[in-house]
Scaffold this motif. Structure first.
Motif, PDB file in Angstrom:
ATOM      1  N   LYS A  80     -17.146   0.967   0.218  1.00  8.71           N
ATOM      2  CA  LYS A  80     -16.347   1.564  -0.862  1.00  8.71           C
ATOM      3  C   LYS A  80     -15.221   2.409  -0.283  1.00  8.71           C
ATOM      4  O   LYS A  80     -14.115   2.420  -0.809  1.00  8.71           O
ATOM      5  CB  LYS A  80     -17.231   2.396  -1.783  1.00  8.71           C
ATOM      6  CG  LYS A  80     -18.134   1.571  -2.662  1.00  8.71           C
ATOM      7  CD  LYS A  80     -18.994   2.437  -3.546  1.00  8.71           C
ATOM      8  CE  LYS A  80     -19.938   1.567  -4.368  1.00  8.71           C
ATOM      9  NZ  LYS A  80     -20.867   2.385  -5.151  1.00  8.71           N
ATOM     10  N   VAL A  83     -12.463   0.032   0.890  1.00  7.87           N
ATOM     11  CA  VAL A  83     -11.730  -0.510  -0.260  1.00  7.87           C
ATOM     12  C   VAL A  83     -10.779   0.541  -0.824  1.00  7.87           C
ATOM     13  O   VAL A  83      -9.630   0.248  -1.153  1.00  7.87           O
ATOM     14  CB  VAL A  83     -12.723  -1.019  -1.335  1.00  7.87           C
ATOM     15  CG1 VAL A  83     -12.015  -1.302  -2.652  1.00  7.87           C
ATOM     16  CG2 VAL A  83     -13.461  -2.251  -0.850  1.00  7.87           C
ATOM     17  N   LEU A  84     -11.240   1.774  -0.914  1.00  7.57           N
ATOM     18  CA  LEU A  84     -10.407   2.850  -1.446  1.00  7.57           C
ATOM     19  C   LEU A  84      -9.196   3.108  -0.547  1.00  7.57           C
ATOM     20  O   LEU A  84      -8.070   3.230  -1.037  1.00  7.57           O
ATOM     21  CB  LEU A  84     -11.231   4.125  -1.600  1.00  7.57           C
ATOM     22  CG  LEU A  84     -10.491   5.323  -2.181  1.00  7.57           C
ATOM     23  CD1 LEU A  84      -9.962   5.018  -3.575  1.00  7.57           C
ATOM     24  CD2 LEU A  84     -11.403   6.528  -2.216  1.00  7.57           C
ATOM     25  N   LYS A  86      -7.775   1.033   1.509  1.00  7.48           N
ATOM     26  CA  LYS A  86      -6.874  -0.124   1.387  1.00  7.48           C
ATOM     27  C   LYS A  86      -6.084  -0.062   0.083  1.00  7.48           C
ATOM     28  O   LYS A  86      -4.870  -0.262   0.070  1.00  7.48           O
ATOM     29  CB  LYS A  86      -7.668  -1.427   1.454  1.00  7.48           C
ATOM     30  CG  LYS A  86      -6.784  -2.655   1.396  1.00  7.48           C
ATOM     31  CD  LYS A  86      -7.572  -3.925   1.558  1.00  7.48           C
ATOM     32  CE  LYS A  86      -6.604  -5.096   1.544  1.00  7.48           C
ATOM     33  NZ  LYS A  86      -7.274  -6.364   1.700  1.00  7.48           N
ATOM     34  N   SER A  87      -6.766   0.246  -1.010  1.00 11.20           N
ATOM     35  CA  SER A  87      -6.114   0.307  -2.315  1.00 11.20           C
ATOM     36  C   SER A  87      -5.011   1.365  -2.346  1.00 11.20           C
ATOM     37  O   SER A  87      -3.896   1.103  -2.807  1.00 11.20           O
ATOM     38  CB  SER A  87      -7.166   0.607  -3.385  1.00 11.20           C
ATOM     39  OG  SER A  87      -6.556   0.799  -4.630  1.00 11.20           O
ATOM     40  N   VAL A  88      -5.313   2.536  -1.831  1.00 15.21           N
ATOM     41  CA  VAL A  88      -4.324   3.626  -1.823  1.00 15.21           C
ATOM     42  C   VAL A  88      -3.157   3.264  -0.908  1.00 15.21           C
ATOM     43  O   VAL A  88      -1.985   3.459  -1.261  1.00 15.21           O
ATOM     44  CB  VAL A  88      -4.976   4.961  -1.396  1.00 15.21           C
ATOM     45  CG1 VAL A  88      -3.933   6.032  -1.143  1.00 15.21           C
ATOM     46  CG2 VAL A  88      -5.971   5.423  -2.459  1.00 15.21           C
ATOM     47  N   GLU A  90      -2.035   0.370  -0.148  1.00 17.54           N
ATOM     48  CA  GLU A  90      -1.224  -0.698  -0.736  1.00 17.54           C
ATOM     49  C   GLU A  90      -0.307  -0.162  -1.840  1.00 17.54           C
ATOM     50  O   GLU A  90       0.766  -0.699  -2.080  1.00 17.54           O
ATOM     51  CB  GLU A  90      -2.124  -1.804  -1.301  1.00 17.54           C
ATOM     52  CG  GLU A  90      -2.758  -2.653  -0.226  1.00 17.54           C
ATOM     53  CD  GLU A  90      -3.776  -3.652  -0.769  1.00 17.54           C
ATOM     54  OE1 GLU A  90      -4.104  -4.584  -0.029  1.00 17.54           O
ATOM     55  OE2 GLU A  90      -4.250  -3.492  -1.919  1.00 17.54           O
ATOM     56  N   GLN A  91      -0.733   0.898  -2.493  1.00 17.57           N
ATOM     57  CA  GLN A  91       0.036   1.443  -3.609  1.00 17.57           C
ATOM     58  C   GLN A  91       1.038   2.523  -3.203  1.00 17.57           C
ATOM     59  O   GLN A  91       2.022   2.739  -3.900  1.00 17.57           O
ATOM     60  CB  GLN A  91      -0.911   2.021  -4.660  1.00 17.57           C
ATOM     61  CG  GLN A  91      -1.760   0.973  -5.345  1.00 17.57           C
ATOM     62  CD  GLN A  91      -2.703   1.594  -6.354  1.00 17.57           C
ATOM     63  OE1 GLN A  91      -2.342   2.526  -7.055  1.00 17.57           O
ATOM     64  NE2 GLN A  91      -3.921   1.077  -6.435  1.00 17.57           N
TER      65      GLN A  91
END
Length: 147
Positions: A80, A83-84, A86-88, A90-91
């Motif tokens: 988790k 994933v977090l 990576k998500s941040v 990418e944004q």
């Protein structure tokens, strides 16, 4: 310190990680019969394996001795966390990342997973601050995750 309570706690944590007694035994260098003896309260883990047992089960030594989680909540899961990050990343344009690795929230593997993903996402500045619990394994951490 209640051996039966501690044994049930070890079994609960092992099962939560979807490990058999044999798999856990292999990971920490003991026999599956030893794991069985712990889980049935017939004996306690030897001091020599307590640290590796706790790291594998993602619990603190204090939690092991109490036979329950003493922290306010669960630790942050490795996947988790990846994933977090990576998500941040990418944004947003992220230039730096710092973690303070320490129980009960961030176990060594979680810290490494965070920094590994940060490296993959090309976050240029990464700083790892550790507490005394796993700073003795800092070279292992850097080697394992090529940080």
């Amino acid at each position: 310190m209640n051996q039966l309570v501690i044994g049930k706690f070890i079994a609960q944590k092992r099962k939560k990680k979807n490990l058999t007694q044999e798999q856990l035994a292999e990971k920490i260098g003991v026999s599956n019969k030893t794991i069985s003896k712990w889980e049935t309260g017939k004996c306690m883990p030897d001091y020599a394996v307590v640290k590796s047992l706790c790291e594998e089960l993602k619990i603190t030594i204090a939690e092991l001795m109490e036979g329950e989680h003493t922290a306010l909540g669960e630790h942050i899961d490795d996947e988790k966390a990846r994933v977090l990050v990576k998500s941040v990343a990418e944004q947003y344009q992220i230039d730096s990342l710092m973690t303070f690795g320490g129980e009960p929230l961030l176990y060594p593997d979680t810290v490494c997973a965070i920094h590994s993903m940060a490296k993959e996402m090309k976050i240029p500045k990464r700083q790892l601050i550790t507490n005394g619990f796993f700073s003795t394994d800092i070279l292992k951490i850097f080697e394992k995750y090529e940080l």
